[in-house]
Scaffold this active site. Structure first.
Site, mmCIF file in Angstrom:
data_model
loop_
_atom_site.group_PDB
_atom_site.id
_atom_site.type_symbol
_atom_site.label_atom_id
_atom_site.label_comp_id
_atom_site.label_asym_id
_atom_site.label_seq_id
_atom_site.Cartn_x
_atom_site.Cartn_y
_atom_site.Cartn_z
ATOM 1 N N ASP A 35 83.782 0.604 -2.053
ATOM 2 C CA ASP A 35 84.713 1.574 -1.455
ATOM 3 C C ASP A 35 85.399 0.946 -0.255
ATOM 4 O O ASP A 35 84.721 0.419 0.634
ATOM 5 C CB ASP A 35 83.947 2.820 -0.975
ATOM 6 C CG ASP A 35 83.701 3.805 -2.109
ATOM 7 O OD1 ASP A 35 84.647 4.069 -2.859
ATOM 8 O OD2 ASP A 35 82.560 4.287 -2.235
ATOM 9 N N CYS B 240 31.691 4.991 39.980
ATOM 10 C CA CYS B 240 31.074 4.162 41.020
ATOM 11 C C CYS B 240 32.125 3.822 42.072
ATOM 12 O O CYS B 240 33.166 3.240 41.744
ATOM 13 C CB CYS B 240 30.508 2.885 40.398
ATOM 14 S SG CYS B 240 29.906 1.723 41.628
ATOM 15 N N GLU C 59 39.571 -20.671 40.800
ATOM 16 C CA GLU C 59 40.143 -19.773 41.807
ATOM 17 C C GLU C 59 39.838 -18.326 41.457
ATOM 18 O O GLU C 59 39.425 -17.529 42.306
ATOM 19 C CB GLU C 59 41.665 -19.980 41.899
ATOM 20 C CG GLU C 59 42.104 -21.318 42.481
ATOM 21 C CD GLU C 59 41.720 -21.488 43.947
ATOM 22 O OE1 GLU C 59 41.392 -20.477 44.597
ATOM 23 O OE2 GLU C 59 41.712 -22.629 44.434
ATOM 24 N N ASP D 299 89.291 1.501 -4.462
ATOM 25 C CA ASP D 299 87.998 1.279 -5.102
ATOM 26 C C ASP D 299 88.093 -0.029 -5.876
ATOM 27 O O ASP D 299 89.063 -0.254 -6.594
ATOM 28 C CB ASP D 299 87.691 2.447 -6.051
ATOM 29 C CG ASP D 299 86.287 2.339 -6.622
ATOM 30 O OD1 ASP D 299 86.102 1.530 -7.539
ATOM 31 O OD2 ASP D 299 85.394 3.054 -6.154
ATOM 32 N N ASP E 143 104.699 -28.212 -21.055
ATOM 33 C CA ASP E 143 105.321 -28.793 -19.865
ATOM 34 C C ASP E 143 106.090 -27.712 -19.115
ATOM 35 O O ASP E 143 107.171 -27.305 -19.525
ATOM 36 C CB ASP E 143 106.259 -29.932 -20.288
ATOM 37 C CG ASP E 143 106.798 -30.697 -19.080
ATOM 38 O OD1 ASP E 143 106.507 -30.261 -17.945
ATOM 39 O OD2 ASP E 143 107.482 -31.707 -19.261
ATOM 40 N N CYS F 107 33.170 0.108 42.243
ATOM 41 C CA CYS F 107 33.772 -0.559 41.065
ATOM 42 C C CYS F 107 35.134 -0.006 40.710
ATOM 43 O O CYS F 107 35.848 -0.609 39.924
ATOM 44 C CB CYS F 107 32.862 -0.421 39.858
ATOM 45 S SG CYS F 107 31.314 -1.289 40.065
#
EC number: 3.4.23.16
Length: 1435
Positions: free
Chosen positions: A773, A1187, A1299, A697, A513, A1190
Site C-alpha cells: 500500500d 540491630c 582497602e 497498490d 537491427d 548494623c
C-alpha cells in the site's frame, strides 16, 4: 673545536658524559657528539650558537620536530642529541636518551594544556554553567530544563531499532549528557516495555546503590547550617530525592555529580543487557568469502563493543583478530600493509575486494573488452548531403584520423584489438550491423522468463520483443503502452541477435537491427511485383529489389511490410518490421538484488507429504500453476529435489475462482529469523493535511521480487493426480512466496531501496509505504501532482512493479490500510457487527478484533466482558453463551458505532492534549486532540498488570501507554488531563516505592474521579484493639487453620480445607477485620499479605483479597504491622500455638532466639544466620535491620574479585592511634590481622613469615610504604619463596581489595569494641567474625570456608590435570547400538566401571564398556627411507 666545546661548562660536561645513549647500554655521550651536532646544524642552515642555551635548544627542537615523521635516521639522532643537551642545560636529571625524550614530551604536554586552559578560560568567562540541562536564570538561580520529547523520541527509536545492540550505549551516553537522575529515569521509563532488560538494569542499579551506601556511610549528628545532606544510593537513583536536591548536589561547591554517577550505573547495566542481546563472541566474527571488507569491519567492531574486556585487550583483538579472521583475498592484502597499518589504510586497500561490487567491476571489465566501439553501418533510404564525423581508430577521439594522431600508437589491430596484424590485414572486415564484436558463435534466441533474467543477470542491455498477440499487425503506438505480456523473448546483446524468420514459405536466419530503417535480405525469390532501388551502407551503395506487402513471421509474431532483396552480407530485419511486432531496445537498470537466505543452523528443508485433493482443486491448481510458470514465478523441477511442502486450494470470497495456498508452516520453522523492517503500521492521525493525495497498490507485490537462487529448492511443492494416475507435477518458487515468513521483510527492504531515488528527487512529496500500500501526498496542484504520480508509477514499472489502474485511487475518500481518508478528516472503514443467535469462540475473537480497530476513533468502546468469555483453552468452533454483562457491553458498542465519527489530521504547530476518563471495571478511555472536540485519535486501556491493583496504578499505566503511542505517531508526548486530584496523587506516590515517570499533567473534573478508597495508618492507633493474626496449612493434606488473639483476651480459630499457607494468612486478616471495630491494629508475620495490602489495591482477581478490600473500605483507621515470627509481642506466640497445632511440621521459631543471641555477640550477616539456624531470609534480614549497630550501612560484598589461590594483599591501617597490619586472601576474602608495635620492616617481615607458615602464600601485593619496601621484608620474601608486587599504575592487582577489607574490619571492630578491653582483642574478635560469621559472595560461603575450599580445589584440579594428561594418551574404538562396524579412534575422556565417556569429532558420547576397545596412542608411524612404501615407489 674550542667554540663548540664551550657549549657546556665543566660541571655540565661531567653530567653530559654520564648520560647513556640507550637505556641499559654501555656507551655514553662524549664531546664528539656536540661537535657532530653543531656541524649538522650548519648543514641545515641553523645557527650552532643556539646550542649554548636551553632556550636555543628548545627553538631548535621546535624546528626539527615536524620533520621527524618523514626525516632520516640522522635527523632523529640530531633531535635526540639536542633533547639530551636541553635537559643538561635545564638541570633535569636523566640517565639516558629515552628518559630525556620523555621529559621533553611531558613539558610539551604541560604547555599545551596551559594554552588550552587559557583559551577555555577566556571563552568561558561569559558562561556561568555549561551543565545541560541545569542552567542559570536571570536571577542567578540554578533551574532545571526538562529533557525534551525530541531527545526521548530519539532514545525510543534507538532502542526499538537497535534492540540493545552495542550502539545503544554511546547513544544513551550522548543523549543523557549532563542529565539529572530524574531525566535519566524519564529515559528509562519511556522504554519500560522491555521488561527483561529493565529488570536486569534495575538489579544492577540496586547493587551499585548498595555498594555506594557501603562505601559512603552516613555521618552521625545533625547537618551543619548551609550544608546539604549527603546523597544515599536511592537518592542518586532518583527514588528518594527531589529534583531540587539533585540540582543542589550537582551545583554544590564542591559538586556531587549524582547525574553522572547514576549514568555510570545505568551504563554498567546496559553493558550486561548488551552482552545478553549480543551473545556472539568476537572470535566467531569471520569474513565471508564474498563479503565486502567494509561489512566485515562493521560486524567486527559492533561485536567488539559488546565484549566485556579492557581497552588494552580490545586493542590487541583489533590488531590481531581483524586481520586473522579476514578472508584469504583480504588477508593477503592486509599482511602486505605491515603490522602498523591504520584502519583507514586497511579499508582503502581492501575496497571492493570480494562481494557484489568486486563482481560487478570484473564484469564491467569483461564488457568493456566485448563492447569496444566498432564500425557502424547506418542504413538509410537516401545518403545524399550526409556528412560523416571523422573518428580516430588509434585514440578513439573525433575530429582527426589515425594517420594524423599524436597519441602513442596502440598495439595490435585497430579493428579487432588482436596483436600480430594491422587493420588493413584484418579478416574481420565485414559490416558489423550489431555494433558489437562477434564475441560468441551464432546461436538461437533463448526464452528467458522476466523473473529469471531479473534474478540472475547482472547489468545488461537487452533487445526485447514485446508480444501482444499473433494477429496484431498495426504500427506500435500510444495504445500499446498499457498492458504488456510478461512471456516475451529477451535477447541479450552478449551475442549477435540472430533469429529464425519465415518468409515466402522459407526459413532464414536474420539479424534484428534497431539501427536500420529498412529490412534487407540476401538474394531470394519472392512473389509479386518489385521496383529497383539503391541503398547506402558501410561498404558503399548496393542495388536492391523492393517488394511491398510481404508477410514475415518473426519469433512467432506476424508482420506485413516492405522487404528489400539484394547482395547484403547478412540478412537484416529493420525498424519498419520491428515496430510492428512491438520490439524495443531496453537498457534496464540493475535488477533487484536477491537477498541471501539460509535455513537455521543444523536444519534441513521441509519434507512434508502432500495430502489428497479433490478433482476440482487439482484442476484449479494445474491451471493456476501453468499460468504462473508462463510468467516465470515458478519453475518445474525433477525428482532430484527431496523437499516438499503441502499445497491446497480455496475459493475466493464472493467468487467462483480458486486461490492457491501453500502451507509453509514447516519451512517457516526451519528458515532463519528476519528483522522486521517496520515495527508497526502508519496511523492516519500522524498524517499532515495535504492538498493532493493519491493511494496506489502494488500488484502481485511478492511475485515481483526474486527469491535467493540457492533457497528456491526448499519451496518445492507437488500437485497430485487423481487416483495417482501419473506422478505429481513438481514446482519450486522463483519469487517470494505468499505465506513464507521471509517475504514481508525482503519485500519491504526491496521496496524501500527502489523508492529511495524517487524520494531524494522529490523531497516535498510524502510517501507512506506499508507492504504493497502506498499513500502519496503533496501540496502541488492536482495536475502537477498527477504528473508526479505517473513518474512514480513509471519508476516502479522499470523495476518490474506494476500499479494496476483498478486499485489506483485518484479521488477521495481514499481507502488505505483499513482507514477511509477524506481531504480534511479520516475514519475507519465502515464496521458492521454481525447479528447472531449463537456465538463461537472464533466469532467472538473476530468481534473483539473489529471493536479494537474501531476504538481508535470511536470513544467509549469496551471489550472487557467479551474477552472474559474467551478465558481458558477452548476450541475455535466451541459455542459460548453470552453473559448478561457481555450482551449489555455489545449493545452499548452497537449504539456507539451507529453514528459515524471522524478524526482530523495533525498540525505540527499546535500542542497535543490527551484526556483520560474512567469507565469502571478497570476500563479507561482516552482522546488525543489539538483543538477541543476535534480528535486526532481515541483509544482504550483495560490491562491489569497484576492480580491486585488500584485505580491510581492503572491510570499511571494508561498514561505511559498513551505517551509511548504518541512518541511513535507524532514524535512527542502530549499534555495530559487526568481525573485525579493532586492530593490523591501525592498521598499514593509518596508511599509507593517504585519510581515511575509521568509527563506533565493537570486535574480535570470529569466524574468518576480516581480516589484512594482507604489509607493505612503509619503509626499504631492508640486505644484500638490489637489483633495478632496467623495462619498455617499442611502441604500434603491441604488442611489449614486461620485465627487471631487480641490484646483484650479475645481469640478465634477457623479450620480450612483445600488451602495454602498464603491463603490462611489472608483469611486470618479477613477474620480480624470482620470481628473488629471501626479502628483496628493488626499484627501479622506474613510478608506476602503485607505486600498485597500495603499497595492499597481497590480491585483484585482474588475473591478473598476483594473481601479484605471491602472490609478495609468500611474501616475508619487501620494499622498493619509485620514482625518476624511474633518475636517480643506477647499475644503472637499464643496465636501461633493455636493455628500451628497439628498443621505445621517444621517451625523455625526456636532458631530465632539463638540467631538473635549470636547476632548480639558476632553481628553475623543475614546469610550466615539463615544458613546456620534454618531461618527464612526475611526473618534473618529483619534481625539485622532491628540491630542499631548494623542498620547504618549496607553489608559488604565478599568474593567479588576472582584471583589466583596464592595471592595475598597486605596493608597497614590505623585505629585509636595504633597500627593494624592486615593481610587479605584476594580470592576468598579471608583476613589475617594483628596490632603491631610499630610500622617497621622487622615487624612486617615477622608477620609475613607467620602468614606463610599458616597458608600457601605465592605472591604478596603491597603499596610502596617504607616498611614493605625494606630489605628485611625482601629478605623474608626471598627466604619463603614469595614474589613481591607493588601498587604500580596499570597493575591489574590493585589495592582495592585490601582497602575495602580495612573498612569492613573497622566496621566490625566498631560493632564489638564495647565487648573487649584492649584493641588487639577486638581486632582478633573482628577477624573471627569476618572469617566465620559472615556469609555471601562466591558460593555463599563464609571467607574461612571459602579459602579452605579454594586451596583444596586447587590441589584436586592439579592432580586431576595430571590424570587427564595421562588418560588423553588413549584412543577408543567403539560400536553403536545396532551398527556392527567399529568406529573410531575417539578420544578417551573418562573411564568408569560400566561405561566410558569419549569424544568423537565434536560429539561427546557415553559408550558401554563392553562395546569399547581402549588402546594406547603411540602416534603416527612415519614411513622411512627403507620401508616397503618407499621401495614400491622406486619400482
Amino acid at each position: 673545536m674550542g667554540a663548540r666545546a664551550s657549549v657546556l661548562s665543566g660541571g655540565e660536561l661531567d653530567k653530559w658524559e654520564k648520560i647513556r645513549l640507550r637505556p641499559g647500554g654501555k656507551k655514553q655521550y662524549k664531546l664528539k657528539h656536540i661537535v657532530w651536532a653543531s656541524r649538522e646544524l650548519e648543514r641545515f642552515a641553523v645557527n650552532p650558537g643556539l646550542l649554548e642555551t636551553s632556550e636555543g635548544c628548545r627553538q631548535i627542537l621546535g624546528q626539527l620536530q615536524p620533520s621527524l615523521q618523514t626525516g632520516s635516521e640522522e635527523l632523529r639522532s640530531l633531535y635526540n642529541t639536542i633533547a639530551v643537551l636541553y635537559c643538561v642545560h635545564q638541570r633535569i636529571d636523566v640517565k639516558d636518551t629515552k628518559e630525556a625524550l620523555d621529559k621533553i614530551e611531558e613539558e610539551q604536554n604541560k604547555s599545551k594544556k596551559k594554552a588550552q586552559q587559557a583559551a577555555a578560560d577566556t571563552g568561558n568567562n561569559s558562561q556561568v554553567s555549561q551543565n545541560y540541562p541545569i542552567v542559570q536564570n536571570l536571577q542567578g538561580q540554578m533551574v532545571h530544563q526538562a529533557i525534551s520529547p525530541r531527545t526521548l523520541n530519539a532514545w525510543v527509536k534507538v532502542v526499538e531499532e537497535k534492540a540493545f545492540s552495542p550502539e545503544v550505549i554511546p547513544m544513551f551516553s550522548a543523549l543523557s549528557e549532563g542529565a539529572t537522575p530524574q531525566d535519566l529515569n524519564t529515559m528509562l521509563n519511556t522504554v519500560g516495555g522491555h521488561q527483561a532488560a529493565m529488570q536486569m538494569l534495575k538489579e544492577t542499579i540496586n547493587e551499585e546503590a548498595a555498594e555506594w551506601d557501603r562505601l559512603h556511610p552516613v555521618h552521625a549528628g545533625p547537618i551543619a547550617p548551609g550544608q546539604m545532606r549527603e546523597p544515599r544510593g536511592s537518592d542518586i537513583a532518583g527514588t528518594t530525592s527531589t529534583l531540587q536536591e539533585q540540582i543542589g548536589w550537582m551545583t554544590h561547591n564542591p559538586p556531587i555529580p549524582v547525574g553522572e554517577i547514576y549514568k555510570r550505573w545505568i551504563i554498567l547495566g546496559l553493558n550486561k543487557i548488551v552482552r545478553m542481546y549480543s551473545p556472539t563472541s568476537i572470535l566467531d566474527i569471520r569474513q565471508g568469502p564474498k563479503e565486502p571488507f567494509r561489512d566485515y569491519v562493521d560486524r567486527f567492531y559492533k561485536t567488539l563493543r559488546a565484549e566485556q574486556a579492557s581497552q588494552e585487550v580490545k586493542n590487541w583483538m583489533t590488531e590481531t583478530l581483524l586481520v586473522q579472521n579476514a578472508n584469504p583475498d583480504c588477508k593477503t592484502i592486509l599482511k602486505a600493509l605491515g603490522p602498523g597499518a591504520t584502519l583507514e589504510e586497511m579499508m582503502t586497500a581492501c575496497q571492493g575486494v570480494g562481494g557484489p561490487g568486486h563482481k560487478a567491476r570484473v564484469l564491467a571489465e569483461a564488457m568493456s573488452q566485448v563492447t569496444n566501439p566498432a564500425t557502424i553501418m547506418i542504413q538509410k533510404g537516401n545518403f545524399r548531403n550526409q556528412r560523416k564525423t571523422v573518428k580516430c581508430f588509434n585514440c578513439g577521439k573525433e575530429g582527426h584520423i589515425a594517420k594524423n594522431c599524436r597519441a602513442p600508437r596502440k598495439k595490435g589491430c585497430w579493428k579487432c584489438g588482436k596483436e600480430g596484424h594491422q587493420m588493413k590485414d584484418c579478416t574481420e572486415r565485414q559490416a558489423n550491423f550489431l555494433r558489437e564484436d562477434l564475441a560468441f558463435p551464432q546461436g538461437k534466441a533463448r526464452e528467458f522468463s522476466s523473473e529469471q533474467t531479473r534474478a540472475n543477470s547482472p547489468t545488461r542491455r537487452e533487445l526485447q520483443v514485446w508480444g501482444r498477440d499473433n494477429n496484431s499487425l498495426s504500427e506500435a503506438g500510444a495504445d500499446r503502452q498499457g498492458t504488456v505480456s510478461f512471456s516475451f523473448p529477451q535477447i541479450t546483446l552478449w551475442q549477435r541477435p540472430l533469429v529464425t524468420i519465415k518468409i515466402g514459405g522459407q526459413l532464414k536466419e536474420a539479424l534484428l537491427d534497431t539501427g536500420a530503417d529498412d529490412t534487407v535480405l540476401e538474394e531470394m525469390n519472392l512473389p509479386g511485383r518489385w521496383k529497383p532501388k539503391m541503398i547506402g551502407g558501410i561498404g558503399g551503395f548496393i542495388k536492391v529489389r523492393q517488394y511491398d506487402q510481404i508477410l514475415i513471421e518473426i519469433c512467432g509474431h506476424k508482420a506485413i511490410g516492405t522487404v528489400l532483396v539484394g547482395p547484403t552480407p547478412v540478412n537484416i530485419i529493420g525498424r519498419n518490421l520491428l515496430t510492428q511486432i512491438g520490439c524495443t531496445l531496453n537498457f534496464p537498470i540493475s535488477p533487484i538484488e536477491t537477498v541471501p537466505v539460509k535455513l537455521k543452523p543444523g536444519m534441513d528443508g521441509p519434507k512434508v507429504k502432500q495430502w489428497p485433493l479433490t478433482e476440482e482443486k487439482i484442476k484449479a491448481l494445474v491451471e493456476i500453476c501453468t499460468e504462473m510458470e508462463k510468467e516465470g514465478k515458478i519453475s518445474k523441477i525433477g525428482p532430484e529435489n527431496p523437499y516438499n511442502t503441502p499445497v491446497f486450494a480455496i475459493k475466493k470470497k464472493d467468487s467462483t475462482k480458486w486461490r492457491k495456498l501453500v502451507d509453509f508452516r514447516e519451512l517457516n520453522k526451519r528458515t532463519q529469523d528476519f528483522w522486521e523492517v517496520q515495527l508497526g503500521i502508519p496511523h492516519p492521525a500522524g498524517l499532515k493535511q495535504k492538498k493532493s493525495v493519491t493511494v496506489l497498490d502494488v500488484g502481485d507485490a511478492y511475485f515481483s521480487v526474486p527469491l535467493d537462487k540457492d533457497f528456491r529448492k526448499y519451496t518445492a511443492f507437488t500437485i497430485p493426480s487423481i487416483n495417482n494416475e501419473t506422478p505429481g507435477i513438481r514446482y519450486q518458487y522463483n519469487v517470494l512466496p505468499q505465506g513464507w515468513k521471509g517475504s514481508p521483510a525482503i519485500f519491504q527492504c526491496s521496496m524501500t531501496k527502489i523508492l529511495e531515488p524517487f524520494r531524494k528527487q522529490n523531497p516535498d512529496i510524502v510517501i507512506y509505504q506499508y507492504m504493497d500500500d502506498l499513500y502519496v501526498g503533496s501540496d502541488l496542484e492536482i495536475g502537477q501532482h498527477r504528473t508526479k504520480i505517473e513518474e512514480l508509477r513509471q519508476h516502479l514499472l522499470r523495476w518490474g512493479f506494476t500499479t494496476p489502474d483498478k486499485k489506483h485511487q485518484k479521488e477521495p475518500p481514499f481507502l488505505w490500510m483499513g482507514y477511509e481518508l477524506h481531504p480534511d478528516k479520516w475514519t475507519v472503514q465502515p464496521i458492521v457487527l454481525p447479528e447472531k443467535d449463537s456465538w463461537t469462540v472464533n466469532d467472538i475473537q473476530k468481534l473483539v478484533g473489529k471493536l479494537n480497530w474501531a476504538s481508535q476513533i470511536y470513544a467509549g468502546i469496551k471489550v472487557r466482558q467479551l474477552c472474559k468469555l474467551l478465558r481458558g483453552t477452548k476450541a475455535l468452533t466451541e459455542v459460548v453463551p453470552l453473559t448478561e454483562e457481555a450482551e449489555l457491553e455489545l449493545a452499548e458498542n452497537r449504539e456507539i458505532l451507529k453514528e459515524p465519527v471522524h478524526g482530523v489530521y495533525y498540525d505540527p504547530s499546535k500542542d497535543l492534549i490527551a484526556e483520560i476518563q474512567k469507565q469502571g471495571q478497570g476500563q479507561w478511555t482516552y482522546q488525543i486532540y489539538q483543538e477541543p472536540f476535534k480528535n486526532l485519535k481515541t483509544g482504550k486501556y483495560a490491562r491489569m498488570k497484576g492480580a491486585h491493583t488500584n485505580d491510581v496504578k492503572q491510570l499511571t499505566e494508561a498514561v505511559q501507554k498513551i505517551a509511548t503511542e504518541s512518541i511513535v505517531i507524532w514524535g512527542k508526548t502530549p499534555k495530559f488531563k487526568l481525573p485525579i486530584q493532586k492530593e490523591t496523587w501525592e498521598a499514593w506516590w509518596t508511599e509507593y516505592w517504585q519510581a515511575t515517570w509521568i509527563p506533565e499533567w493537570e486535574f480535570v473534573n470529569t466524574p468518576p474521579l480516581v480516589k484512594l478508597w482507604y489509607q493505612l495508618e503509619k503509626e499504631p492507633i492508640i486505644g484500638a484493639e490489637t489483633f495478632y493474626v496467623d495462619g498455617a496449612a499442611n502441604r500434603e493434606t491441604k488442611l489449614g487453620k486461620a485465627g487471631y488473639v487480641t490484646d483484650r483476651g479475645r481469640q478465634k480459630v477457623v479450620p480450612l480445607t483445600d488451602t495454602t499457607n498464603q491463603k490462611t494468612e489472608l483469611q486470618a486478616i479477613h477474620l480480624a477485620l470482620q470481628d473488629s471495630g471501626l479502628e483496628v491494629n493488626i499484627v501479622t508475620d506474613s510478608q506476602y499479605a503485607l505486600g498485597i495490602i500495603q499497595a492499597q489495591p481497590d480491585k483484585s482477581e482474588s475473591e478473598l483479597v476483594s473481601q479484605i478490600i471491602e472490609q478495609l473500605i468500611k474501616k475508619e483507621k487501620v494499622y498493619l504491622a509485620w514482625v518476624p515470627a511474633h518475636k517480643g509481642i506477647g499475644g503472637n506466640e499464643q496465636v501461633d500455638g493455636l493455628v500451628s497445632a497439628g498443621i505445621r511440621k517444621v517451625l523455625f521459631l526456636d532458631g530465632i532466639d539463638k540467631a538473635q543471641e549470636e547476632h548480639e555477640k558476632y553481628h553475623s550477616n543475614w546469610r550466615a544466620m539463615a544458613s546456620d539456624f534454618n531461618l527464612p531470609p526475611v526473618v534473618a534480614k529483619e534481625i539485622v535491620a532491628s540491630c542499631d549497630k548494623c542498620q547504618l550501612k549496607g553489608e559488604a560484598m565478599h568474593g567479588q574479585v576472582d584471583c589466583s589461590p596464592g595471592i595475598w594483599q597486605l596493608d597497614c591501617t590505623h585505629l585509636e592511634g595504633k597500627v593494624i597490619l592486615v593481610a587479605v586472601h584476594v580470592a576468598s576474602g579471608y583476613i589475617e590481622a594483628e596490632v603491631i608495635p610499630a610500622e617497621t620492616g622487622q615487624e612486617t617481615a615477622y608477620f609475613l613469615l607467620k602468614l606463610a607458615g599458616r597458608w600457601p602464600v605465592k605472591t604478596v601485593h603491597t603499596d610502596n610504604g617504607s616498611n614493605f619496601t625494606s630489605t628485611t621484608v625482601k629478605a623474608a620474601c626471598w627466604w619463603a619463596g614469595i614474589k613481591q608486587e607493588f601498587g604500580i599504575p596499570y597493575n591489574p592487582q590493585s589495592q582495592g581489595v585490601i582497602e575495602s577489607m580495612n573498612k569492613e574490619l573497622k566496621k566490625i571492630i566498631g560493632q564489638v569494641r564495647d565487648q573487649a578491653e584492649h584493641l588487639k582483642t577486638a581486632v582478633q574478635m573482628a577477624v573471627f567474625i569476618h572469617n566465620f560469621k559472615r556469609k555471601g559472595g562466591i558460593g555463599g560461603y563464609s571467607a574461612g570456608e571459602r579459602i579452605v575450599d579454594i586451596i583444596a580445589t586447587d590441589i584436586q584440579t592439579k592432580e586431576l590435570q595430571k590424570q587427564i594428561t595421562k588418560i588423553q594418551n588413549f584412543r577408543v574404538y567403539y560400536r553403536d547400538s545396532r551398527d556392527p562396524v567399529w568406529k573410531g579412534p575417539a578420544k578417551l575422556l573418562w573411564k568408569g566401571e560400566g561405561a566410558v565417556v569419549i569424544q568423537d569429532n565434536s560429539d561427546i558420547k557415553v559408550v558401554p564398556r563392553r562395546k569399547a576397545k581402549i588402546i594406547r596412542d603411540y602416534g603416527k608411524q612415519m614411513a622411512g627411507d627403507d620401508c616397503v612404501a618407499s621401495r614400491q615407489d622406486e619400482d
